[in-house]
Scaffold this motif. Sequence first.
Motif, short mmCIF file in Angstrom:
data_model
loop_
_atom_site.label_atom_id
_atom_site.label_comp_id
_atom_site.label_asym_id
_atom_site.label_seq_id
_atom_site.Cartn_x
_atom_site.Cartn_y
_atom_site.Cartn_z
N SER A 1 0.84 -1.19 0.00
CA SER A 1 0.00 0.00 0.00
C SER A 1 0.88 1.25 0.00
O SER A 1 1.91 1.28 0.67
N GLN B 1 -7.96 0.05 0.55
CA GLN B 1 -8.13 -0.18 -0.89
C GLN B 1 -7.51 0.96 -1.71
O GLN B 1 -6.85 0.71 -2.72
N PHE C 1 -14.03 3.59 -1.98
CA PHE C 1 -12.96 2.67 -1.61
C PHE C 1 -12.65 2.90 -0.14
O PHE C 1 -12.74 4.04 0.34
N SER D 1 -12.56 -4.95 -7.78
CA SER D 1 -11.65 -5.59 -6.82
C SER D 1 -10.28 -5.88 -7.43
O SER D 1 -9.29 -5.98 -6.70
N TYR E 1 -7.28 -3.48 -6.54
CA TYR E 1 -6.54 -3.47 -5.28
C TYR E 1 -6.21 -4.87 -4.74
O TYR E 1 -5.71 -4.99 -3.64
N ASN E 2 -6.46 -5.91 -5.53
CA ASN E 2 -6.08 -7.24 -5.05
C ASN E 2 -4.57 -7.45 -5.23
O ASN E 2 -3.86 -6.56 -5.70
N GLN F 1 -3.73 0.47 -1.63
CA GLN F 1 -3.31 -0.66 -2.44
C GLN F 1 -3.45 -0.35 -3.93
O GLN F 1 -2.56 -0.67 -4.72
#
Length: 149
Positions: A3, A131, A127, A69, A72-73, A134
């Motif tokens: 992050s 998130q 978010f 998703s 930010y995964n 990231q």
Amino acid sequence: MQSLFDPTSYQEILSRLEQLQSDSARQWGTMDASQMLWHCQGPLKISLGELKPDKPNVFMRAMFSLFKSSLYNDKPWKPGLPTSKEFVATEAKDFESEKESLAKLIEGFHAKRDTGSLPPHPMFGDFTMPQWGQMQYKHLDHHFRQFGV
């Protein structure tokens, strides 16, 4: 997942930015290093409320929600992903000024780590702070890998 709010990841990104040179060769895509630096500023400006692009229509927002998703995964983005037209660099940019501007935006974003929230994204909606951190790290990492740093 790393992050941009994490101090170690933040320092890593700044170090990689410093390693980038105006003549760094791209591994994929069409942007040169200066254009990439300009491009990377847009998402940071959105998160800081400095840039407010038009919201997409309902259909496009529904489409964006399908891959929200993935922003930010922990899976790296693949080379050659499409980008919003607002962030496509079509003209030459000055490397040093774009590098300095990006560094300031990265610092400004990192400074927001304890604020609790950032504005909703115009395309993807809300978010969480993790998130946001990231996603911003992942975007910068993607483009720094594009130029071998």
